[in-house]
Enzyme design. Structure first.
Site, PDB file in Angstrom:
ATOM      1  N   GLU A 286       0.819  -1.212   0.000  1.00 22.68           N
ATOM      2  CA  GLU A 286       0.000   0.000   0.000  1.00 22.68           C
ATOM      3  C   GLU A 286       0.854   1.264   0.000  1.00 22.68           C
ATOM      4  O   GLU A 286       0.472   2.274  -0.577  1.00 22.68           O
ATOM      5  CB  GLU A 286      -0.934  -0.004   1.214  1.00 22.68           C
ATOM      6  CG  GLU A 286      -1.981   1.078   1.197  1.00 22.68           C
ATOM      7  CD  GLU A 286      -3.082   0.836   2.211  1.00 22.68           C
ATOM      8  OE1 GLU A 286      -3.523   1.814   2.830  1.00 22.68           O
ATOM      9  OE2 GLU A 286      -3.503  -0.326   2.394  1.00 22.68           O
TER      10      GLU A 286
ATOM     11  N   TYR B  87      -0.549  -4.408  13.765  1.00 25.61           N
ATOM     12  CA  TYR B  87      -1.468  -3.709  12.861  1.00 25.61           C
ATOM     13  C   TYR B  87      -2.447  -2.808  13.629  1.00 25.61           C
ATOM     14  O   TYR B  87      -3.083  -3.241  14.584  1.00 25.61           O
ATOM     15  CB  TYR B  87      -2.238  -4.733  12.033  1.00 25.61           C
ATOM     16  CG  TYR B  87      -3.133  -4.126  10.990  1.00 25.61           C
ATOM     17  CD1 TYR B  87      -2.595  -3.546   9.854  1.00 25.61           C
ATOM     18  CD2 TYR B  87      -4.519  -4.132  11.140  1.00 25.61           C
ATOM     19  CE1 TYR B  87      -3.406  -2.971   8.880  1.00 25.61           C
ATOM     20  CE2 TYR B  87      -5.345  -3.576  10.180  1.00 25.61           C
ATOM     21  CZ  TYR B  87      -4.779  -2.986   9.051  1.00 25.61           C
ATOM     22  OH  TYR B  87      -5.593  -2.423   8.110  1.00 25.61           O
TER      23      TYR B  87
ATOM     24  N   ASP C 184      -2.478  -3.105   3.078  1.00 25.14           N
ATOM     25  CA  ASP C 184      -2.879  -3.303   4.469  1.00 25.14           C
ATOM     26  C   ASP C 184      -3.994  -4.332   4.560  1.00 25.14           C
ATOM     27  O   ASP C 184      -4.931  -4.334   3.749  1.00 25.14           O
ATOM     28  CB  ASP C 184      -3.365  -1.985   5.080  1.00 25.14           C
ATOM     29  CG  ASP C 184      -2.200  -1.082   5.476  1.00 25.14           C
ATOM     30  OD1 ASP C 184      -1.043  -1.487   5.268  1.00 25.14           O
ATOM     31  OD2 ASP C 184      -2.453   0.022   5.993  1.00 25.14           O
TER      32      ASP C 184
END
Length: 698
Positions: free
Chosen positions: A7, A300, A103
């Site tokens: 990303e 994350y 992501d």
């Protein structure tokens, strides 16, 4: 050859380093049998209305609702170069497989799939799904790549979210902007969030402070309180009856209790805590955590889970001990234990597990981190230590005292084992910004039933009811998270406004568009926001309805609802909205007066927002001050061409986007010429370009 698409540039480079792709090229890295590139965020998105019909560049009620039959996408002008790189890589003959390494979430899926489809790629697709940027996590992820088709539901939900936001945002914004003659920004999630703020302010304004009175007895070392009275006279009657009289302990109840450790952080609870402790906005917390993730120091960010998977239990003790070495106030001051069973539960982990520090903290120079990132990392690490610690045990004593037929009560608390609260207190003591502590009852003296007090002193304590509090980002995030669901056990499925990944952006947009103001930690609706909510129908501002849409998006993701059905519902709602609001509510027109200084007929319609453009001394300006569009009379272009920007020329530029002019002067040649002056508005700047007609240089 596998093509890996991340990303962001930084993530792509981290993946390339693990895979051995070290050869640098324009927009990608190569090596070890891999090509690694990146999307630079959203490279492409849903096209603007003008892409479907050029007439849509003007805002008119008659064009509404705008309901695309076949959705179109557009690549951002500033991102075309990287898109071309990706398209070229996808078309290389030696590329046999494309790996989506964006992501691991709804938006990451949409970013990749949009580029994949726009590039016309049909090569096999795999999915990298990781929760940490540590080298070991990346290697494990590539060892277990998933078929891309397993995430089709996630992509459908992401696309439905994007299309629903487009349908509601474009149509509702244009509809009410045209009706009330200025730009009114409306969003599927943004507007009901604004409605929550406006409702709270109305509750505060309507609140009437009411006094209350509590009779109390001083029993020599501790105080007991009677029932709250609405009238002072009733409380005074009790005080007079008891003052100087004997009292007796009628009941002593002692019960041992315990408090379980707090759960690990998901993004929303971390944002709320960081707002309370440090005053960080939700966006700041997300930005700091995203940076820590990319630096491999945290897992994350955009997760809605507060648990870990059961296969993570074995590695937790090592991570916990490492965290204990870096968290301020903990090392050597509090015993650290690790009960992994408190935080592991496969059934309560969706796309990603709870937020954790990583083992990379042992090698990192934490002192060199920006202070905001360091605060967030310590907060995440401290919560891990608390979440796996022993329970906090205490004894609660409730004492009842009788006097002259009246009953009084006091509560006391004695800590038996500090457990996780000892760790929490040690860490918070080390914070520069301490939270407000909730007052807890102190311990009571040893008392027994039947114990007598010869003469107690009685008094009346006066208090007042308090209004609801203004929203802070902490409390508003909680309201957004629970909107549309019952106030429930945490395990119950929440509907909520937006998602953990989008709520910060929603709050920032409310502030940026002038609908909401930040005042210290408080979020307050601006006058513009209050007026907007006043004119909108319930369907656009209902938190319950919007939360239900968010719930239905989850059903799309899981295959429980088709994307066609979901978009059909949004389309019907949008069409009904336009049909039911064909004229402004005249009672509300006074809320949106024409800007001060505007007079006479408008020169034209603003190409950016659809509001009226009016004539001023120095420019032809958009009456919507938030827009900023203006045609300056003495711009460099017209001054150098030795031409005056008249009202007639401005009107034609606004209506047609171009005007034919003769006698334009060229500073280079010293001659005049005829050409078509074309208006080019970037959304931020107004520029002009020339198109020459045949025989035009005269």
């Amino acid at each position: 050859m596998k093509l890996i698409i991340a990303e962001k540039n930084s993530v792509g480079q981290a993946i390339a380093a693990v895979l051995g792709a070290k050869e640098r090229n324009s927009g990608y890295l190569e090596g070890g049998g891999y090509l690694v590139s990146w999307c630079v965020g959203h490279l492409a998105g849903l096209a603007r209305p003008e892409a479907y019909d050029t007439s849509y560049d003007k805002w008119r009620y008659g064009d509404l609702p705008i309901l695309p039959k076949q959705w179109q996408f557009a690549v951002g002008k500033d991102k075309r170069k990287q898109f071309d790189v990706l398209r070229g890589l996808m078309r290389r003959e030696d590329v046999t497989e494309v790996v989506n390494a964006c992501d691991a979430g709804r938006e990451g899926e949409l970013i990749f799939r949009t580029v994949y489809h726009l590039a016309g790629c049909a090569k096999p697709m795999k999915r990298l799904w990781i929760s940490s940027m540590e080298d070991t996590a990346i290697r494990r992820g590539f060892d277990g790549l998933k078929p891309g088709g397993e995430y089709d539901g996630l992509h459908q939900a992401a696309l439905c979210r994007s299309q629903a936001d487009w349908l509601v945002g474009i149509n509702a914004t244009r509809l009410f902007s045209v009706l009330y003659r200025q730009t009114l920004n409306i969003g599927r999630v943004m507007t009901p969030t604004l409605a929550l703020l406006v409702q709270r302010e109305e509750e505060i304004a309507a609140f009437v402070k009411t006094p209350f009175y509590i009779p109390e007895l001083d029993c020599g070392g501790f105080t007991v309180s009677g029932q709250r009275q609405q009238n002072r006279s009733e409380a005074e009657t009790i005080r007079a009856a008891c003052d100087g009289r004997p009292a007796v302990v009628t009941s002593v109840q002692r019960q041992e209790k315990e408090t379980t450790p707090p759960r690990l952080y998901d993004l929303t609870t971390l944002q709320r805590e960081a707002n309370r402790l440090f005053g960080f906005t939700a966006q700041q917390t997300l930005d700091y955590l995203q940076s820590l993730y990319e630096k491999k120091l945290a897992t994350y960010p955009r997760t809605d889970s507060r648990f870990l998977t059961e296969d993570m239990a074995a590695g937790l003790p090592v991570l916990v001990n490492q965290a204990a070495l870096v968290v301020p106030g903990i090392r050597g001051k509090a015993a650290v234990t690790c009960d992994a069973g408190l935080v592991t539960d496969n059934s309560r982990v969706s796309d990603h597990h709870a937020i954790l520090p990583t083992m990379e903290i042992r090698n990192a120079d934490l002192a060199a981190l920006p202070s905001g990132e360091r605060d967030i990392l310590f907060l995440v690490s401290g919560r891990l230590l608390c979440a796996v610690a022993e329970r906090h045990r205490y004894a609660e004593t409730v004492v009842t005292v009788g006097c002259e037929g009246n009953s009084f009560e006091a509560k006391g608390k004695t800590v038996l084992h500090g457990g996780w609260k000892t760790i929490d207190a040690a860490y918070r003591t080390a914070l520069k910004s301490k939270p407000e502590e909730n007052g807890e009852p102190a311990s009571l003296p040893e008392l027994t039933e039947g114990q007598r007090f010869v003469a107690v002193r009685a008094a009346v304590k006066e208090g007042f009811t308090t209004p609801p509090k203004h929203y802070t980002e902490d409390t508003l995030l909680k309201a957004m998270e629970t909107a549309g669901s019952e106030e429930t056990p945490e395990d119950a499925e929440r509907k909520g406004l937006g998602t953990p990944a989008t709520r910060a952006g929603i709050l920032e947009k409310l502030v940026k568009t002038g609908l909401v103001e930040r005042k210290n930690k408080q979020l307050l609706p601006a006058k513009k926001g209050i007026n907007l909510i006043a004119v909108l129908p319930e369907v656009l501002k209902s938190p319950m309805l919007t939360a239900e849409w968010e719930h239905r998006l989850k059903l799309v993701e899981r295959g429980g609802l088709s994307d066609t059905e979901f978009i059909g519902e949004i389309t019907a709602l949008t069409a009904g909205l336009v049909k039911d609001n064909s004229a402004p509510n005249l009672d509300f027109m006074r809320l949106f007066p024409a800007p001060v200084g505007s007079h006479g007929e408008p020169v034209g319609v603003c190409p950016r927002c659809g509001a009226a453009v009016r004539e001023g001394k120095k420019s032809f300006y958009c009456e919507n001050r938030d827009c900023g569009f203006a045609l300056w009379r003495y711009s460099r272009f017209f001054v150098s061409a030795k031409k005056e920007l008249t009202k007639e020329i401005a009107a034609e530029l606004l209506e047609k986007g171009r005007v034919s002019m003769s006698g334009l002067y060229s500073p280079k040649t010293g001659k005049t010429y005829r050409a078509v002056v074309v208006l080019e508005d970037t959304g931020k700047y107004v520029n002009y370009k020339l198109e020459f007609e045949k025989g035009g240089r005269k």
